[in-house]
Design a protein around this motif. Structure first.
Motif, PDB file in Angstrom:
ATOM      1  N   LEU A 134       0.849  -1.271  -0.078  1.00 43.07           N
ATOM      2  CA  LEU A 134      -0.046   0.110  -0.192  1.00 43.07           C
ATOM      3  C   LEU A 134       0.728   1.260  -0.137  1.00 43.07           C
ATOM      4  CD1 LEU A 134      -2.847  -0.993   2.729  1.00 43.07           C
ATOM      5  CD2 LEU A 134      -2.652  -1.469   0.203  1.00 43.07           C
ATOM      6  N   THR A 135       0.351   2.226  -0.221  1.00 43.87           N
ATOM      7  CA  THR A 135       0.991   3.645  -0.343  1.00 43.87           C
ATOM      8  C   THR A 135      -0.199   4.602  -0.244  1.00 43.87           C
ATOM      9  OG1 THR A 135       2.430   5.268  -1.548  1.00 43.87           O
ATOM     10  CG2 THR A 135       0.742   4.237  -2.866  1.00 43.87           C
ATOM     11  N   PRO A 244      -7.608  20.721  23.584  1.00 43.92           N
ATOM     12  CA  PRO A 244      -6.457  21.359  23.644  1.00 43.92           C
ATOM     13  C   PRO A 244      -5.220  20.426  23.656  1.00 43.92           C
ATOM     14  CG  PRO A 244      -7.554  21.639  25.567  1.00 43.92           C
ATOM     15  CD  PRO A 244      -8.544  20.953  24.602  1.00 43.92           C
ATOM     16  N   ASP A 245      -5.337  19.566  24.110  1.00 45.81           N
ATOM     17  CA  ASP A 245      -4.088  18.314  24.100  1.00 45.81           C
ATOM     18  C   ASP A 245      -4.076  17.393  23.077  1.00 45.81           C
ATOM     19  OD1 ASP A 245      -3.294  19.729  26.506  1.00 45.81           O
ATOM     20  OD2 ASP A 245      -4.412  18.253  27.946  1.00 45.81           O
ATOM     21  N   ASN A 246      -4.739  17.771  22.114  1.00 45.57           N
ATOM     22  CA  ASN A 246      -4.774  16.919  20.832  1.00 45.57           C
ATOM     23  C   ASN A 246      -4.897  15.464  20.933  1.00 45.57           C
ATOM     24  OD1 ASN A 246      -4.393  19.336  19.003  1.00 45.57           O
ATOM     25  ND2 ASN A 246      -2.351  19.314  20.004  1.00 45.57           N
ATOM     26  N   ASN A 247      -5.955  14.989  21.783  1.00 46.65           N
ATOM     27  CA  ASN A 247      -6.279  13.522  21.935  1.00 46.65           C
ATOM     28  C   ASN A 247      -6.465  13.212  20.310  1.00 46.65           C
ATOM     29  OD1 ASN A 247      -7.083  10.971  23.053  1.00 46.65           O
ATOM     30  ND2 ASN A 247      -9.120  11.704  22.032  1.00 46.65           N
ATOM     31  N   PHE A 248      -7.084  14.037  19.517  1.00 43.67           N
ATOM     32  CA  PHE A 248      -7.356  13.644  18.219  1.00 43.67           C
ATOM     33  C   PHE A 248      -6.532  14.162  17.259  1.00 43.67           C
ATOM     34  CE2 PHE A 248     -11.644  13.575  20.424  1.00 43.67           C
ATOM     35  CZ  PHE A 248     -12.013  12.163  20.291  1.00 43.67           C
ATOM     36  N   ALA A 249      -5.741  13.439  16.539  1.00 43.85           N
ATOM     37  CA  ALA A 249      -4.936  13.833  15.602  1.00 43.85           C
ATOM     38  C   ALA A 249      -5.532  14.509  14.345  1.00 43.85           C
ATOM     39  CB  ALA A 249      -3.873  12.525  15.273  1.00 43.85           C
ATOM     40  N   ALA A 250      -4.705  15.010  13.415  1.00 43.33           N
ATOM     41  CA  ALA A 250      -5.172  15.378  12.301  1.00 43.33           C
ATOM     42  C   ALA A 250      -5.783  14.352  11.566  1.00 43.33           C
ATOM     43  CB  ALA A 250      -4.151  16.413  11.544  1.00 43.33           C
ATOM     44  N   GLN A 251      -6.909  14.735  10.719  1.00 44.30           N
ATOM     45  CA  GLN A 251      -7.444  13.542  10.085  1.00 44.30           C
ATOM     46  C   GLN A 251      -7.861  14.293   8.530  1.00 44.30           C
ATOM     47  OE1 GLN A 251     -10.697  11.500  11.913  1.00 44.30           O
ATOM     48  NE2 GLN A 251      -9.488  11.682  14.378  1.00 44.30           N
ATOM     49  N   ASN A 252      -6.736  14.193   7.788  1.00 50.42           N
ATOM     50  CA  ASN A 252      -7.037  14.810   6.349  1.00 50.42           C
ATOM     51  C   ASN A 252      -7.175  13.382   5.536  1.00 50.42           C
ATOM     52  OD1 ASN A 252      -4.604  16.644   7.670  1.00 50.42           O
ATOM     53  ND2 ASN A 252      -5.954  17.842   6.386  1.00 50.42           N
ATOM     54  N   VAL A 253      -8.209  13.833   4.610  1.00 54.34           N
ATOM     55  CA  VAL A 253      -8.536  13.055   3.742  1.00 54.34           C
ATOM     56  C   VAL A 253      -7.328  12.681   2.779  1.00 54.34           C
ATOM     57  CG1 VAL A 253     -10.049  12.288   1.599  1.00 54.34           C
ATOM     58  CG2 VAL A 253     -10.998  13.756   3.469  1.00 54.34           C
ATOM     59  N   VAL A 254      -7.240  11.099   2.551  1.00 54.19           N
ATOM     60  CA  VAL A 254      -6.191  10.921   1.790  1.00 54.19           C
ATOM     61  C   VAL A 254      -6.499   9.434   0.999  1.00 54.19           C
ATOM     62  CG1 VAL A 254      -4.891   9.294   3.611  1.00 54.19           C
ATOM     63  CG2 VAL A 254      -3.493  10.401   1.993  1.00 54.19           C
ATOM     64  N   PRO A 255      -6.196   9.154  -0.306  1.00 52.08           N
ATOM     65  CA  PRO A 255      -6.392   8.060  -0.772  1.00 52.08           C
ATOM     66  C   PRO A 255      -5.246   7.160  -0.306  1.00 52.08           C
ATOM     67  CG  PRO A 255      -6.206   9.774  -2.508  1.00 52.08           C
ATOM     68  CD  PRO A 255      -5.628  10.283  -1.085  1.00 52.08           C
ATOM     69  N   LEU A 256      -5.751   5.941   0.181  1.00 52.91           N
ATOM     70  CA  LEU A 256      -4.950   4.707   0.401  1.00 52.91           C
ATOM     71  C   LEU A 256      -5.159   3.674  -0.665  1.00 52.91           C
ATOM     72  CD1 LEU A 256      -3.274   3.071   2.411  1.00 52.91           C
ATOM     73  CD2 LEU A 256      -5.473   2.403   3.695  1.00 52.91           C
ATOM     74  N   ILE A 257      -3.919   3.333  -1.261  1.00 53.54           N
ATOM     75  CA  ILE A 257      -4.053   2.505  -2.603  1.00 53.54           C
ATOM     76  C   ILE A 257      -3.112   1.608  -2.781  1.00 53.54           C
ATOM     77  CG2 ILE A 257      -2.692   4.245  -3.818  1.00 53.54           C
ATOM     78  CD1 ILE A 257      -4.300   3.830  -6.203  1.00 53.54           C
ATOM     79  N   ASN A 258      -3.241   0.408  -3.267  1.00 51.61           N
ATOM     80  CA  ASN A 258      -2.248  -0.487  -3.733  1.00 51.61           C
ATOM     81  C   ASN A 258      -1.474  -0.067  -4.767  1.00 51.61           C
ATOM     82  OD1 ASN A 258      -0.908  -2.847  -5.011  1.00 51.61           O
ATOM     83  ND2 ASN A 258      -2.498  -4.166  -4.143  1.00 51.61           N
ATOM     84  N   SER A 259      -0.166   0.060  -4.424  1.00 55.09           N
ATOM     85  CA  SER A 259       1.006   0.744  -5.205  1.00 55.09           C
ATOM     86  C   SER A 259       0.952   0.196  -6.462  1.00 55.09           C
ATOM     87  CB  SER A 259       2.227   0.710  -4.614  1.00 55.09           C
ATOM     88  OG  SER A 259       2.651  -0.464  -4.180  1.00 55.09           O
ATOM     89  N   SER A 260       0.648  -0.952  -6.804  1.00 54.79           N
ATOM     90  CA  SER A 260       0.766  -1.603  -8.251  1.00 54.79           C
ATOM     91  C   SER A 260      -0.238  -0.805  -9.045  1.00 54.79           C
ATOM     92  CB  SER A 260       0.648  -2.978  -8.109  1.00 54.79           C
ATOM     93  OG  SER A 260      -0.802  -3.392  -7.840  1.00 54.79           O
ATOM     94  N   LYS A 261      -1.293  -0.477  -8.616  1.00 55.96           N
ATOM     95  CA  LYS A 261      -2.270   0.494  -9.432  1.00 55.96           C
ATOM     96  C   LYS A 261      -2.133   1.953  -9.436  1.00 55.96           C
ATOM     97  CE  LYS A 261      -4.717  -3.712 -10.076  1.00 55.96           C
ATOM     98  NZ  LYS A 261      -5.918  -3.829  -9.636  1.00 55.96           N
ATOM     99  N   ALA A 262      -1.015   2.366  -8.815  1.00 58.38           N
ATOM    100  CA  ALA A 262      -1.019   3.724  -8.823  1.00 58.38           C
ATOM    101  C   ALA A 262      -0.012   4.154  -9.835  1.00 58.38           C
ATOM    102  CB  ALA A 262      -0.336   4.186  -7.367  1.00 58.38           C
ATOM    103  N   ASN A 263      -0.548   4.138 -11.290  1.00 54.69           N
ATOM    104  CA  ASN A 263       0.425   4.556 -12.154  1.00 54.69           C
ATOM    105  C   ASN A 263       0.265   6.339 -12.342  1.00 54.69           C
ATOM    106  OD1 ASN A 263      -2.239   5.314 -13.667  1.00 54.69           O
ATOM    107  ND2 ASN A 263      -2.104   3.227 -14.617  1.00 54.69           N
ATOM    108  N   ASP A 264       1.002   6.658 -13.329  1.00 50.45           N
ATOM    109  CA  ASP A 264       0.955   8.095 -13.336  1.00 50.45           C
ATOM    110  C   ASP A 264      -0.351   8.565 -13.669  1.00 50.45           C
ATOM    111  OD1 ASP A 264       3.502   8.329 -12.974  1.00 50.45           O
ATOM    112  OD2 ASP A 264       4.237   8.437 -14.966  1.00 50.45           O
TER     113      ASP A 264
END
Length: 310
Positions: A134-135, A244-264
């Motif tokens: 994955l990447t 204030p003490d950041n129990n919850f970390a940043a949660q930005n949207v990100v594509p999680l993908i199999n690297s073999s399918k991640a062509n240009d």
């Protein structure tokens, strides 16, 4: 999450009646993946896209799907799989190839000892932590965080502004949320560790959906896990308690993908989507999905892509 077969847009739209949710959820009982099974990988020229079991994630997955199809990429849809506990193994065994995820909770799922909370630091750590095959691609500015939410009346009665303010009264209070929240590092264990807040009981409800909202409104629970892009918070007059003490970390949207399918071509299409996603945009997508006419995710995704020039 129901990942037994590609869903039609109508079926995906029907899932919206379950209500708004964001970074987790329970597995569907009629889904082979939810039972610990897997399915054969998609063809090498096809990307099988999954989603979690809440509308925001489903529409993001549909946006990804349509953006890829516009570039000539073959796509299969397996939406509404369930929680990360179900779909992450499906990614690693090749049952699905791509899913929209959220940086902070994904990092903590992979590395329960992760301490990063700020957006860029979380993303950098996540890039190193994601296991092969994955990447992750570009993170969006759009962020949907878990939040401890109370009614406006309860906040006013108890002078609540931050999560830690619950400590003196939590012993008489019930907390509601998805079942996974009871054990996830930033869930009940994190709230207790970070703020010393120990609730009388935990009630397993849904992932930020109608059960959780109703339980808050009728007093079944006094605090709950909802998501910051849920328009129900504003519409219902709920209060998001500060972290204030950041129990919850940043949660930005990100594509999680199999690297073999991640062509240009795939990378460029998905990163173009990521560049357009904003937190305010997610709120509006959720508001649209939760509208009285209950539009299907295909229509909502198509309209958003057109508005963004994609």
């Amino acid at each position: 999450m129901k990942l037994a077969r590609p869903l039609t847009l109508v079926a995906a739209g029907a899932a919206l009646v379950l209500g708004l949710t964001a970074c987790g959820g329970g597995g569907g009982s009629n889904d082979p993946l939810a039972s610990g099974n897997s399915q054969a990988p998609a063809a090498s020229d096809t990307i099988r896209i999954g989603s979690a079991d809440f509308p925001e994630n489903q529409v993001l997955a549909e946006i990804y799907a349509q953006s890829l199809e516009a570039k000539g990429v073959k796509v299969e849809r397996n939406f509404n799989i369930g929680s990360r506990e179900v779909y992450f193994p499906a990614l690693t065994d090749g049952s699905i190839d791509l899913i929209p995820d959220y940086t902070g909770v994904l990092l903590q799922y992979i590395n329960k000892n992760a301490t990063e909370t700020e957006g860029d630091a979380v993303y950098a750590a996540l890039q190193k932590a994601v296991p092969a095959p994955l990447t992750v691609l570009d993170k969006a500015a759009a962020e949907n965080k878990d939040a401890v939410v109370v009614t406006g009346e309860y906040a006013q009665q108890n002078n609540l502004k931050n999560i830690g303010d619950l400590a003196p009264i939590a012993g008489q209070a019930s907390f509601g949320g998805p079942s996974e929240f009871q054990t996830r590092p930033d869930g009940i264990p994190g709230i207790e560790k970070t703020y010393g807040v120990k609730f009388k009981e935990f009630k397993a409800l849904d992932t930020g959906g109608p059960l959780t909202v109703a339980a808050l409104k009728d007093g079944t629970v006094q605090a709950a896990d909802l998501f910051t892009t849920d328009p129900t918070i504003e519409d219902s007059g709920f209060v998001v308690l500060g972290d204030p003490d950041n129990n919850f970390a940043a949660q930005n949207v990100v594509p999680l993908i199999n690297s073999s399918k991640a062509n240009d071509t795939v990378k460029q299409a998905l990163n173009a989507v990521q560049a357009k996603l904003t937190t305010e945009g997610l709120i509006e997508l959720n508001r649209t999905l939760n509208g009285a006419d209950k539009p299907d995710v295909g229509t909502v995704a198509k309209n958003w892509l057109a508005q963004q020039g994609l």
